[in-house]
Design an enzyme around this catalytic site. Structure first.
Site, PDB file in Angstrom:
ATOM      1  N   GLU A 124       2.771   5.109  -4.033  1.00 25.67           N
ATOM      2  CA  GLU A 124       2.819   6.040  -5.173  1.00 25.67           C
ATOM      3  C   GLU A 124       4.181   6.738  -5.324  1.00 25.67           C
ATOM      4  O   GLU A 124       4.449   7.167  -6.450  1.00 25.67           O
ATOM      5  CB  GLU A 124       1.711   7.095  -5.023  1.00 25.67           C
ATOM      6  N   ASP A 155      -9.202   3.807  -1.864  1.00 25.38           N
ATOM      7  CA  ASP A 155     -10.060   4.300  -0.781  1.00 25.38           C
ATOM      8  C   ASP A 155     -11.350   4.898  -1.334  1.00 25.38           C
ATOM      9  O   ASP A 155     -11.483   6.118  -1.494  1.00 25.38           O
ATOM     10  CB  ASP A 155      -9.308   5.336   0.047  1.00 25.38           C
ATOM     11  N   ASP A 176       0.841  -1.185   0.000  1.00 30.01           N
ATOM     12  CA  ASP A 176       0.000   0.000   0.000  1.00 30.01           C
ATOM     13  C   ASP A 176       0.887   1.250   0.000  1.00 30.01           C
ATOM     14  O   ASP A 176       2.114   1.166   0.144  1.00 30.01           O
ATOM     15  CB  ASP A 176      -0.899  -0.036   1.240  1.00 30.01           C
TER      16      ASP A 176
END
Length: 885
Positions: free
Chosen positions: A424, A544, A421
């Site tokens: 980025e 999300d 997770d």
């Protein structure tokens, strides 16, 4: 007269001003020299009239154009004088390109002054891509160090899909007048029309005749893509123009060609197709144990329990909270899961806490694998544990570092998969370089996501503040906002500016390798950030999202967009991640989510709990729809196998298989699983009936075979959809392999097989009397899905209906594996028969009396108690009252 002169002056002034505006970026390039060998073209391009807007033009460019395969054409344009950044071969190998290959599939042509090129289908001259300025609205090629622009004209009947990742209220089909920004950013998918976690510079163009082609710009730099009526414009802030054109002509063949180049989707473990439960906010391991136990007590299928960052000691990777998640307690829980045929997946984030005495941090320092800031120091950012350094997944030492940390951690608790997770990479700070504050706690636990570092945001470099500002998050702000500074460097001096969009992709590659080494089994990785090629290493979820009806509907577009770029194992957080869900929404969401390729309930700690057993109506819906999902596991697993072999998405838009129907190109409130199962969910509140589109043919309801939709042309049908119901239909011409439902995939795999065979009921339909299907079987965890290894079986089923005689055949490849498992075919259901069954023959002999042959409804025949070994070929012949002598 004076007034007339003034008018003329103003008109001339406006025309000149307009001309200046048009040529302010660049007047384009002309062909300086060119040569051709067979179909391969090489050329040098010279800037016509250099300009300074967005920086000086690169004076000379080099073009190479040629075939990769007979169906894939490559056009590469770069600086002639010096190398420029390109997607590294180490991440996406392209050594198999042979530009001298000849073919008659594609025609490449170009104009000399100004330079432009076009790609056409050779046989009928259809133009697929054209940058040769066919209209005054189209700018010439622009090529500067930090700004590249190229456009292509499009026919007004093109249907365009792609350019992810973003949440799109307008739907799956792209809408003219929009700008699509490709820059990986930690922005919740609850936010519409904003660039999200991945950068996917690929689009598919489907024309009015149903033919499709694909275009990939293999470039990892930030970019805007502007889609106007009949015009598509790329505005890229670095790298090269590295185009690949995939001729198709079917959508599935485009996918096969794309994934041949970028990597076939990774084989998925069988268990990953079961249902998953997660929550950010499980207070302790006892809480997790109770959730798993309650699912079992409520008879709701569950294959995998997940742990979010709650399990970590102060949110540090490769640690357990000694109070709430003591390692010995977690290990005992995981061993119990394994004993019951279930699995355990945990999260890891890329940021490694900067902390003395933390072994992972020291190992990273020893191997010198962290990204550097502009001053050559380990770049300091902040995520959940506080100050962190970020591993450089382009570093030659990073695999050994990452593998050791994962392997050592697995020895403590034997987890089964990893969730990567925040990659980025997410960073709670923005700064060219940051330092720790003296004498204060960092972070303040009450303000976990507020930056507590002292960051330098002055004296930005040309990378931190490029001349052209992409539309990231719909605002012009620094590229390094809430991520690693783009002036930071990877191994070999590679700028984060160039490699930013590859961070999640490169982490997925390292994580996949590490898990393969650690487990000796097929790895399961779930990544938030993706790039073209990520599907060869990881699954994906849409991030999300919110607990809203809109987010429920958006989820279909999200899974279709991921499948379009070779990431077929994809889903959305069921019942919504952020915000409080409620009974009706969660009920409808599990009805849809049960048919996502990746099916997981996940929520955040600040929202109400949403496990499927918390409401009676949701519990009943979950048991019903997950019961069907678990029966469908052989089919879903075969779709995953097909994806691995051909790149075919598991979840598909309707036009993938019914592309001659002009009404179908904009449908995204329904989707197909494979080519034959149509899922038509409820997406709005207070709804007990829906209007669903059915392409031509006969469709059978998989919850009630007697409910049939039948039509000669595609049309909308009104369907009942009470609160406990989702409509799922199977198309004619299909043979669907099923097993029985169970609470885990491992238990379901031990049950007998059923075949559902569907024939059309339309009169005069020549194809209505034929059906086919196939199934792939292996142990579900072998590193490869390889028939030649002797550890797998592939079975093709065929069925015919002729004058009331039904014949079903199986063709078996490598049947020894299935025979070793002892799998049996117990039942065959034939849908599309209105006559009465009379006799059954098995392999030429009349079936024994123990086999039960019956007419179970107006349109179906059921054969029970067959007890046939599925690993052996068989032929069934069923005579009915309509069978001609």
């Amino acid at each position: 007269m004076a007034f007339l002169r003034l008018c003329v002056f103003l008109i001339l002034f406006c025309l000149v001003a307009k001309g200046v505006a048009i040529s302010a970026i660049s007047a384009g390039y002309k062909v300086y020299s060119a040569s051709q060998s067979g179909s391969a073209v090489q050329a040098v391009l010279e800037a016509i009239s250099p300009s300074s807007k967005f920086g000086p033009d690169i004076p000379f460019l080099e073009l190479h154009a040629g075939y990769v395969t007979p169906q894939i054409f490559h056009v590469h344009i770069t600086d002639k004088s010096q190398p420029r950044w390109e997607v590294p071969q180490m991440l996406l190998p392209r050594n198999h390109i042979h530009s001298l290959l000849d073919s008659s599939e594609i025609e490449f042509s170009y104009t000399k002054h100004p330079f432009g090129f076009s790609i056409s289908r050779s046989r009928r001259g259809e133009v697929l891509f054209n940058s040769s300025q066919p209209s005054s609205t189209m700018d010439s090629l622009v090529f500067k160090d930090q700004y590249i622009q190229i456009s292509t004209s499009l026919p007004n009947y093109s249907s365009i899909y792609g350019f992810g990742e973003s949440t799109r209220p307008a739907g799956f089909k792209l809408v003219p007048g929009n700008k699509y920004t490709l820059w990986a950013e930690d922005v919740g998918s609850v936010n519409p029309n904003i660039n999200l976690y991945g950068s996917l510079p690929f689009y598919m163009d489907v024309r009015k005749d149903g033919d499709a082609h694909g275009v990939l710009l293999l470039n990892s730099n930030g970019m805007d893509v502007l889609y106007e009526h009949e015009l598509l414009t790329y505005k890229v802030i670095g790298g090269v123009l590295d185009f690949y054109f995939f001729t198709g002509t079917s959508p599935l063949s485009v996918m096969e060609q794309l994934t041949w180049l970028t990597g076939r989707p990774a084989p998925m473990p069988y268990w990953s197709l079961g249902f998953h439960q997660c929550r950010y906010g499980y207070a302790n391991i006892t809480d997790v144990e109770n959730v798993a136990a309650t699912y079992k007590a409520k008879d709701i299928p569950l294959d995998v329990m997940w742990s979010d960052i709650d399990y970590m000691d102060s949110y540090k990777d490769f640690t357990f909270d000694p109070v709430n998640y003591p390692a010995n307690h977690v290990k005992a829980f995981v061993e119990k899961l394994h004993a019951e045929g279930q699995k355990y997946v945990i999260i890891i984030d890329p940021g490694i806490k900067y902390e003395e005495g933390y072994s992972t941090y020291h190992h990273g320092i020893e191997k010198d694998i962290f990204i550097k800031d502009a001053h050559g120091n380990n770049y300091l950012g902040q995520v959940w544990p506080g100050p962190v350094h970020f591993p450089d997944f382009l570093h030659p030492n990073v695999d050994s570092f990452w593998t050791k940390e994962i392997s050592d951690f697995h020895k403590i608790v034997p987890f089964d998969g990893l969730w990567i997770d925040m990659n980025e990479a997410s960073n709670f700070c923005t700064g060219i370089s940051c330092t720790l504050p003296m004498g204060s706690t960092c972070p303040n636990l009450e303000e976990q996501t507020t930056c507590c570092l002292i960051c330098n945001n002055k004296n930005m470099t040309q990378w931190d503040d490029p001349p052209y500002k992409i539309n990231s998050s719909n605002v012009e702000r620094p590229l390094g906002n809430k991520t690693i500074a783009v002036s930071a460097t990877h191994f070999g001096g590679i700028l984060e500016y160039d490699a930013h969009n590859l961070y999640g992709f490169s982490e997925a590659i390292s994580t996949n390798r590490a898990l393969k080494h650690t487990l000796g089994k097929r790895p399961f990785v779930l990544s938030r950030s993706t790039f073209v090629g990520s599907g060869a290493y990881t699954a994906h979820w849409s991030g999300d999202n919110g607990a809203t009806w809109n987010d429920l509907a958006y989820s279909i577009v999200s899974i279709l967009n991921s499948g379009l770029v070779g990431i077929p194992m994809v889903g959305a957080d069921i019942c919504g991640f952020s915000g409080d869900t409620w009974e009706e929404l969660c009920n409808r969401w599990i009805q849809l989510g049960a048919f996502y390729p990746f099916s997981r309930d996940h929520s955040e700690k600040n929202s109400r709990r949403q496990e499927l057993y918390l409401w009676d109506s949701v519990t009943e819906s979950a048991k019903k729809v997950l019961g069907l999902r678990y029966r469908l596991l052989p089919f879903l697993y075969t779709l995953a196998y097909d994806a691995h072999k051909t790149g075919a998405p598991m979840a598909r838009p309707l036009f993938f298989h019914f592309n001659q129907d002009p009404l179908i190109y904009a449908i995204d409130s329904q989707f197909l699983l494979g080519k034959s199962i149509l899922v038509s969910p409820v997406l709005t509140p207070n709804t007990t009936a829906i209007s669903a589109y059915f392409p031509a043919g006969t469709w059978y309801n998989l919850f009630d075979y007697s409910q049939v939709i039948n039509g000669d042309i595609g049309t909308y049908h009104r369907l009942a959809a009470p609160m406990d119901t989702i409509n799922v239909h199977l198309h004619e011409g299909s043979i669907l392999p099923l097993q029985d439902a169970a609470l885990t995939s491992s238990a379901a795999r031990k049950t007998p097989f059923t075949l559902i065979i569907t024939f059309g009921l339309r009169k005069g339909n020549e194809n209505a009397g034929y059906a086919q299907g196939h199934v792939f079987l292996d142990d579900g965890e072998d590193v490869t899905m390889d028939l030649k290894s002797g550890n797998a079986t592939f079975i093709k089923f065929q069925a015919n209906r002729n004058d009331g005689l039904y014949v079903v055949n199986s063709i078996v490849e490598e049947g020894s594996f299935a025979l070793k498992k002892g799998w049996q075919l117990q039942r065959v259901i034939i849908l599309g028969s209105t006559s009465l069954p009379r006799k059954l023959f098995i392999n030429g002999e009349e079936a024994p009396s123990t086999v039960h042959l019956s007419k179970s409804s107006d349109v179906s025949i059921e054969i029970n108690k067959l007890n046939l070994l599925i690993g052996q070929p068989f032929t069934l012949k069923c005579e009915t009252s309509n069978t001609k002598a």
